[in-house]
Design a protein around this motif. Structure first.
Motif: not given
Length: 94
Positions: A27-40
């Motif tokens: 969850i912590h690492l996911l917080s660094f992913v920009p919203d527009d890259k979650l599906g990339w």
């Protein structure tokens, strides 16, 4: 023969602690992913960040069912298990 493990045993406490630590880190690492890259995803066969999290959650839920014995009557084959996880991942989109 199925072995029953006492839910208060040290091995269960260790596994639970490790799972909670790993889940928190994911969850912590996911917080660094920009919203527009979650599906990339880097390729058509690679998982996107949102699908990695979905895969982890779905697999964890299945393993919990196996460990607690709640899946004993409906234990899937390994092929069915992975097919179910893959299908579940597909439902998660951004």
């Amino acid at each position: 023969m199925q072995q029953i493990i006492d839910p208060t045993s040290e091995i269960v406490a260790q596994a639970k602690s490790k799972f909670e630590r790993i889940s928190g880190r994911l969850i912590h690492l996911l917080s660094f992913v920009p919203d527009d890259k979650l599906g990339w995803a880097p390729s058509p066969t690679a998982r996107s960040p949102i699908r990695i999290v979905a895969h982890s959650a779905l697999a964890s839920r299945s393993f919990a069912g196996i460990i607690t014995g709640s899946m004993n009557d409906n234990m899937p084959s390994i092929e069915e298990f992975f097919k179910s996880i893959y299908a579940g991942e597909q439902r998660f989109t951004t």
